[in-house]
Design an enzyme around this catalytic site. Structure first.
Site, mmCIF file in Angstrom:
data_model
loop_
_atom_site.group_PDB
_atom_site.id
_atom_site.type_symbol
_atom_site.label_atom_id
_atom_site.label_comp_id
_atom_site.label_asym_id
_atom_site.label_seq_id
_atom_site.Cartn_x
_atom_site.Cartn_y
_atom_site.Cartn_z
ATOM 1 N N GLY A 1 0.844 -1.196 0.000
ATOM 2 C CA GLY A 1 0.000 0.000 0.000
ATOM 3 C C GLY A 1 0.875 1.240 0.000
ATOM 4 O O GLY A 1 1.911 1.275 0.665
ATOM 5 N N SER A 2 0.474 2.218 -0.776
ATOM 6 C CA SER A 2 1.305 3.423 -0.906
ATOM 7 C C SER A 2 0.437 4.676 -1.048
ATOM 8 O O SER A 2 0.791 5.601 -1.769
ATOM 9 C CB SER A 2 2.213 3.291 -2.119
ATOM 10 O OG SER A 2 1.404 3.006 -3.252
ATOM 11 N N GLY A 3 -0.704 4.657 -0.347
ATOM 12 C CA GLY A 3 -1.514 5.870 -0.272
ATOM 13 C C GLY A 3 -0.908 6.800 0.756
ATOM 14 O O GLY A 3 0.310 6.766 1.012
ATOM 15 N N ASN A 4 -1.739 7.609 1.374
ATOM 16 C CA ASN A 4 -1.264 8.587 2.344
ATOM 17 C C ASN A 4 -0.585 7.900 3.551
ATOM 18 O O ASN A 4 0.577 8.181 3.878
ATOM 19 C CB ASN A 4 -2.488 9.409 2.775
ATOM 20 C CG ASN A 4 -2.155 10.608 3.617
ATOM 21 O OD1 ASN A 4 -2.751 10.812 4.670
ATOM 22 N ND2 ASN A 4 -1.222 11.437 3.190
ATOM 23 N N TRP A 5 -1.266 6.957 4.164
ATOM 24 C CA TRP A 5 -0.710 6.279 5.350
ATOM 25 C C TRP A 5 0.374 5.280 4.945
ATOM 26 O O TRP A 5 1.380 5.143 5.631
ATOM 27 C CB TRP A 5 -1.844 5.610 6.128
ATOM 28 C CG TRP A 5 -1.569 5.035 7.491
ATOM 29 C CD1 TRP A 5 -2.261 4.004 8.047
ATOM 30 C CD2 TRP A 5 -0.614 5.437 8.504
ATOM 31 N NE1 TRP A 5 -1.797 3.740 9.322
ATOM 32 C CE2 TRP A 5 -0.786 4.594 9.626
ATOM 33 C CE3 TRP A 5 0.380 6.412 8.558
ATOM 34 C CZ2 TRP A 5 -0.016 4.698 10.793
ATOM 35 C CZ3 TRP A 5 1.165 6.518 9.712
ATOM 36 C CH2 TRP A 5 0.961 5.680 10.810
ATOM 37 N N GLY A 6 0.202 4.621 3.813
ATOM 38 C CA GLY A 6 1.230 3.680 3.348
ATOM 39 C C GLY A 6 2.555 4.385 3.106
ATOM 40 O O GLY A 6 3.631 3.878 3.453
ATOM 41 N N ALA B 1 -2.013 10.609 9.143
ATOM 42 C CA ALA B 1 -0.734 10.382 8.455
ATOM 43 C C ALA B 1 0.024 11.680 8.159
ATOM 44 O O ALA B 1 1.246 11.750 8.370
ATOM 45 C CB ALA B 1 -0.987 9.597 7.171
ATOM 46 N N LYS C 1 -13.019 4.045 16.498
ATOM 47 C CA LYS C 1 -12.553 5.428 16.698
ATOM 48 C C LYS C 1 -12.983 6.323 15.526
ATOM 49 O O LYS C 1 -13.326 7.496 15.708
ATOM 50 C CB LYS C 1 -11.025 5.407 16.856
ATOM 51 C CG LYS C 1 -10.349 6.711 17.127
ATOM 52 C CD LYS C 1 -9.994 7.483 15.889
ATOM 53 C CE LYS C 1 -8.863 6.929 15.075
ATOM 54 N NZ LYS C 1 -8.688 7.679 13.806
HETATM 55 N N1 LIG Z 1 -4.540 8.450 6.022
HETATM 56 C C1 LIG Z 1 -4.495 8.341 7.344
HETATM 57 O O1 LIG Z 1 -4.242 9.328 8.066
HETATM 58 C C2 LIG Z 1 -4.704 7.027 7.994
HETATM 59 C C3 LIG Z 1 -5.231 5.955 7.314
HETATM 60 N N2 LIG Z 1 -5.427 4.765 7.973
HETATM 61 C C4 LIG Z 1 -5.947 3.598 7.266
HETATM 62 O O2 LIG Z 1 -4.976 3.187 6.303
HETATM 63 C C5 LIG Z 1 -5.621 2.573 5.187
HETATM 64 C C6 LIG Z 1 -5.097 3.204 3.917
HETATM 65 O O3 LIG Z 1 -5.496 4.549 3.907
HETATM 66 P P1 LIG Z 1 -4.726 5.690 3.095
HETATM 67 O O4 LIG Z 1 -3.287 5.360 2.962
HETATM 68 O O5 LIG Z 1 -5.116 6.966 3.741
HETATM 69 O O6 LIG Z 1 -5.425 5.573 1.667
HETATM 70 P P2 LIG Z 1 -5.428 6.636 0.475
HETATM 71 O O7 LIG Z 1 -6.845 7.023 0.223
HETATM 72 O O8 LIG Z 1 -4.447 7.727 0.701
HETATM 73 O O9 LIG Z 1 -4.871 5.795 -0.735
HETATM 74 C C7 LIG Z 1 -5.616 4.881 -1.440
HETATM 75 C C8 LIG Z 1 -4.647 3.843 -1.998
HETATM 76 O O10 LIG Z 1 -5.398 2.793 -2.604
HETATM 77 C C9 LIG Z 1 -4.810 2.508 -3.862
HETATM 78 N N3 LIG Z 1 -5.775 1.855 -4.724
HETATM 79 C C10 LIG Z 1 -6.711 2.415 -5.528
HETATM 80 N N4 LIG Z 1 -7.377 1.456 -6.206
HETATM 81 C C11 LIG Z 1 -6.856 0.268 -5.797
HETATM 82 C C12 LIG Z 1 -7.130 -1.094 -6.112
HETATM 83 N N5 LIG Z 1 -8.084 -1.435 -6.971
HETATM 84 N N6 LIG Z 1 -6.396 -2.042 -5.493
HETATM 85 C C13 LIG Z 1 -5.453 -1.729 -4.600
HETATM 86 N N7 LIG Z 1 -5.138 -0.458 -4.256
HETATM 87 C C14 LIG Z 1 -5.841 0.519 -4.848
HETATM 88 C C15 LIG Z 1 -4.340 3.866 -4.354
HETATM 89 O O11 LIG Z 1 -3.384 3.729 -5.357
HETATM 90 C C16 LIG Z 1 -3.714 4.408 -3.057
HETATM 91 O O12 LIG Z 1 -2.431 3.895 -2.864
HETATM 92 C C17 LIG Z 1 -7.127 2.744 5.420
HETATM 93 O O13 LIG Z 1 -7.626 1.573 5.969
HETATM 94 C C18 LIG Z 1 -7.219 3.856 6.458
HETATM 95 O O14 LIG Z 1 -8.349 3.728 7.280
HETATM 96 C C19 LIG Z 1 -5.114 4.598 9.291
HETATM 97 C C20 LIG Z 1 -4.575 5.633 9.998
HETATM 98 C C21 LIG Z 1 -4.304 6.889 9.410
HETATM 99 O O1 LIG Z 2 -7.902 6.298 10.954
HETATM 100 C C1 LIG Z 2 -7.586 7.359 10.470
HETATM 101 C C2 LIG Z 2 -6.842 8.338 11.245
HETATM 102 O O2 LIG Z 2 -6.474 7.825 12.503
HETATM 103 C C3 LIG Z 2 -7.946 7.719 9.086
HETATM 104 O O3 LIG Z 2 -8.767 6.720 8.540
HETATM 105 P P1 LIG Z 2 -9.481 6.960 7.110
HETATM 106 O O4 LIG Z 2 -8.338 7.301 6.198
HETATM 107 O O5 LIG Z 2 -10.123 5.649 6.815
HETATM 108 O O6 LIG Z 2 -10.420 8.094 7.314
#
Ligand SMILES: NC(=O)C1=CN([C@@H]2O[C@H](COP(=O)(O)OP(=O)(O)OC[C@H]3O[C@@H](n4cnc5c(N)ncnc54)[C@H](O)[C@@H]3O)[C@@H](O)[C@H]2O)C=CC1
Ligand SMILES: O=C(CO)COP(=O)(O)O
Length: 248
Positions: A14-19, A158, A210
């Site tokens: 995973g390489s979104g915001n948290w990844g 993140a 949460k």
């Molecule tokens: N962003 C944050 O501050 C935090 C997020 N989380 C959790 O981390 C997890 C990931 O969240 P983020 O990194 O924020 O996500 P994000 O919304 O920033 O990124 C989405 C990711 O999914 C990918 N993606 C899109 N279509 C896809 C597909 N068909 N198959 C696989 N990947 C695909 C995108 O390329 C991207 O890397 C979630 O469960 C979220 O609840 C937990 C704590 C903090």
């Molecule tokens: O859990 C989060 C921050 O602690 C963010 O989760 P989401 O990206 O799913 O909103």
């Protein structure tokens, strides 16, 4: 592995915001801790940027995820890899951090492709709702891949961790304290404090619930109901979360 000859190798799925932020945190540690191989492979779901360039290539050229974490260097030892199998093949520590709806499909692609003895951790908030009922993500990973899966959860935005503002998180584990301690070591930095608790379900549910509380708090803010109402909402939500976590 920690006490053996080989060093632990980490792949981040995973390489979104948290990844991206998790990879940066991990890479800052693997670069200096001798028990870890310094390279961190970060699997990228390939996307084409408006410039026509591939996201994975852009990350490797700029050492920055211009789409999900612009302006932050990830660390020279983070390597973006759009090939899922290649990204995980040498790793014995797998960090799952995609949106929850993609986990099942990703895991199915990884069946029989993992290094023997691989361990996982899930940073994913949410659950998979199936006909039989809800299924926590760590359980889904374990059931498909047959590997142990800890969790890491916290009130973690993140973007704030990316700029090294202080926060804390908890690793939930089952039985194997050595593995949990190794995960905590991989993530802990002076600005990201990680503790361990022997309760995967409790930690994962609290992390997920949460976010329900966060939505309620946001509604209170949006309706301009004031801090007292927000405090009451949070108190009530904590009681409800506690009841949910203790229910059979
Ligand atoms: N962003 C944050 O501050 C935090 C997020 N989380 C959790 O981390 C997890 C990931 O969240 P983020 O990194 O924020 O996500 P994000 O919304 O920033 O990124 C989405 C990711 O999914 C990918 N993606 C899109 N279509 C896809 C597909 N068909 N198959 C696989 N990947 C695909 C995108 O390329 C991207 O890397 C979630 O469960 C979220 O609840 C937990 C704590 C903090
Ligand atoms: O859990 C989060 C921050 O602690 C963010 O989760 P989401 O990206 O799913 O909103």
């Amino acid at each position: 592995m920690e006490n053996g000859h080989a060093r632990n190798r980490v792949a981040v799925i995973g390489s979104g915001n948290w990844g991206s932020v998790a990879s940066r945190l991990i890479a800052s540690n693997t670069a200096k801790l001798p028990s870890f191989h310094d390279e961190v492979r970060m699997w990228v779901f390939e996307e084409i940027l408006p410039t026509g360039k591939k996201l994975s290539e852009s990350i490797n050229q700029a050492n920055e995820n211009c789409k999900y974490l612009p302006g932050i260097k990830l660390g020279a030892n983070v390597i973006a890899d759009p090939d899922l199998e290649n990204a995980v093949k040498d790793a014995n520590m797998l960090v799952f951090v995609t949106p929850h709806q993609f986990v099942e499909g990703i895991c199915k692609k990884l069946v029989d492709k993992l290094r023997p003895g691989a361990e996982a951790i899930s940073l994913i908030k949410g659950m998979e709702v199936k006909m039989e009922g809800p299924c926590m993500i760590s359980k889904l990973i374990t059931s498909i891949l047959g590997i142990n899966c800890c969790v890491l959860m916290g009130a973690n935005i993140a973007n704030e961790i990316a700029v090294e503002k202080f926060s804390e998180a908890t690793v939930g584990y089952k039985k194997d304290k050595e593995v949990a301690t190794r995960w905590a070591k991989l993530f802990t930095t002076p600005y990201f404090l990680v503790s361990i608790v022997e309760d995967i379900e409790g930690v994962e549910l609290c992390g997920t619930l949460k976010n329900v509380v966060a939505i309620a708090a946001g509604l209170v803010d949006g309706l301009d109901m004031g801090n007292n109402t927000k405090g009451s909402t949070e108190c009530y939500s904590l009681k409800m979360s506690s009841r949910t976590v203790s229910a059979d």
